[in-house]
Design a protein around this motif. Structure first.
Motif, short mmCIF file in Angstrom:
data_model
loop_
_atom_site.label_atom_id
_atom_site.label_comp_id
_atom_site.label_asym_id
_atom_site.label_seq_id
_atom_site.Cartn_x
_atom_site.Cartn_y
_atom_site.Cartn_z
N MET A 258 0.84 -1.21 0.00
CA MET A 258 0.00 0.00 0.00
C MET A 258 0.87 1.25 0.00
SD MET A 258 -3.00 1.23 0.00
CE MET A 258 -4.24 0.06 0.54
N VAL A 259 0.61 2.16 -0.93
CA VAL A 259 1.35 3.42 -0.98
C VAL A 259 0.43 4.50 -0.40
CG1 VAL A 259 2.33 5.15 -2.54
CG2 VAL A 259 2.69 2.72 -2.99
N TYR A 260 0.97 5.30 0.52
CA TYR A 260 0.18 6.39 1.12
C TYR A 260 0.71 7.72 0.58
CZ TYR A 260 -1.87 9.56 4.51
OH TYR A 260 -2.56 10.59 5.09
N GLY A 261 -0.10 8.39 -0.23
CA GLY A 261 0.31 9.68 -0.80
C GLY A 261 0.60 9.57 -2.28
N PHE A 262 -0.14 10.31 -3.08
CA PHE A 262 0.01 10.27 -4.53
C PHE A 262 1.37 10.79 -4.99
CE2 PHE A 262 -0.98 12.43 -8.68
CZ PHE A 262 -0.98 11.28 -9.44
N GLU A 263 2.00 11.65 -4.16
CA GLU A 263 3.30 12.21 -4.53
C GLU A 263 4.33 11.12 -4.81
OE1 GLU A 263 1.73 12.68 -1.69
OE2 GLU A 263 3.04 12.48 0.03
N HIS A 264 4.15 9.93 -4.20
CA HIS A 264 5.12 8.84 -4.42
C HIS A 264 5.03 8.28 -5.85
CE1 HIS A 264 6.13 9.06 -0.25
NE2 HIS A 264 4.87 8.89 0.08
N PHE A 265 3.96 8.63 -6.56
CA PHE A 265 3.80 8.16 -7.94
C PHE A 265 4.24 9.20 -8.96
CE2 PHE A 265 0.20 4.80 -7.16
CZ PHE A 265 1.12 4.00 -6.52
N ILE A 266 4.68 10.37 -8.48
CA ILE A 266 5.11 11.45 -9.37
C ILE A 266 6.61 11.63 -9.21
CG2 ILE A 266 4.84 13.95 -9.88
CD1 ILE A 266 2.31 12.48 -10.47
#
Ligand code: NAD
Length: 267
Positions: A258-266
């Motif tokens: 689980m990734v928390y925070g969309f910034e980790h995908f940018i």
């Protein structure tokens, strides 16, 4: 062309959910396979959003939608009350959750990460899907290294309950990681009207404007002798979140956990 990603939308009848339904119906790389909602039950999902009939009816039962639709990804924009339950249910069915709904405790996120890993799938919890907001926060943090005198001004509609906004708090935290604490302004300044100088955070100020007709905006104003710099982001409507939602859908297909925070995908 690669297979389309099969998407179930939960909260499909809501304001964000309808935008996700449109995205899943109109994007060449996505396929809408289920639409779950408490409102508009029995309607064709395409007709509900003003598009041609999609052959997917809005249903109320999430569990059977997850079990029978063949969904690979569940996008949820419902209410915080159901966020954890829906996420767990999706993972148990091997469906990757992309959660726009907030309200998770750190313990719940940790447990959901474990569950995702156990089932060998990815997931995302994203309090904000706006690519522009993430860039604005990053640029502001970068500028604060060189311009330590700054103020944050955020604008939202007058129905909003909390102040400052979650985005302003997150921006302040990111700035604080790059900037030594520094008390700005005149050390002898006095407020003749309480609150005039805004909220205090690590020596700088945050101002929350609340007005009807405003959607969501934020600017970070930096000042130095002989120059100023303003970094500003304006959101006008919910459709602006959809490029981020699509990235979320694509990335959870490639990850485990689980990734928390969309910034980790940018990047
Ligand atoms: P909304 O009230 O318009 O829509 C919510 C929808 O969810 C409604 O149609 C409701 O019937 C449905 N719903 C509620 N409980 C349900 C359940 N148990 N099962 C199925 N459907 C259910 O609200 P909105 O403006 O679309 O926002 C939805 C959520 O998304 C809120 O929590 C909001 O804070 C959040 N949000 C997140 C982002 C982001 O970028 N992450 C952006 C905007 C809004």
């Amino acid at each position: 062309m690669a297979d389309k990603i099969r998407v179930a939308v939960v909260g499909a009848g809501g304001r964000m959910g309808r935008e996700v339904v449109k995205l899943a119906l109109q994007d060449q790389e996505l396929e809408l396979v289920a639409a779950v909602s408490r409102s508009e039950v029995g309607m064709d999902a395409g007709g509900m959003v003003g598009l041609a009939p999609a052959g997917v009816l809005v249903t109320e039962d999430l569990e059977s939608a997850l079990a029978s639709s063949g969904a690979e990804v569940m996008v949820d924009f419902t209410t915080p009350q159901f966020a954890y339950k829906h996420t767990l249910l999706a993972i148990q069915h091997g469906v990757r959750p992309v959660m726009g709904t907030t309200g998770f405790t750190p313990e719940q996120i940790e447990e959901l990460d474990k569950q995702c890993k156990l089932h060998g799938i990815g997931g995302l919890i994203a309090p904000n899907f706006s690519i522009g907001v993430i860039l604005m926060m990053r640029f502001a943090a970068q500028a604060a290294k060189y311009f330590p005198h700054l103020e944050i001004i955020e604008y939202h509609g007058d129905h909003k309950l909390d102040a400052p906004s979650g985005t302003a708090v997150k921006t302040a935290e990111m700035i604080a990681e790059q900037r030594q604490e520094l008390r700005q302004g005149n050390p002898h300044e006095e407020e003749t009207i309480e609150g005039s100088r805004g909220g205090y955070y690590q020596g700088f100020r945050i101002h929350s404007v609340r007005l009807p007709g405003v959607f969501a905006q934020q600017e970070v104003v930096f000042g130095d002798y002989g120059q100023s710099l303003k970094i500003r982001h304006d959101s006008y409507e919910r459709a602006g979140y959809m490029p981020g939602v699509k990235i979320g859908i694509q990335k959870v297909m490639e990850r485990t956990g689980m990734v928390y925070g969309f910034e980790h995908f940018i990047d």
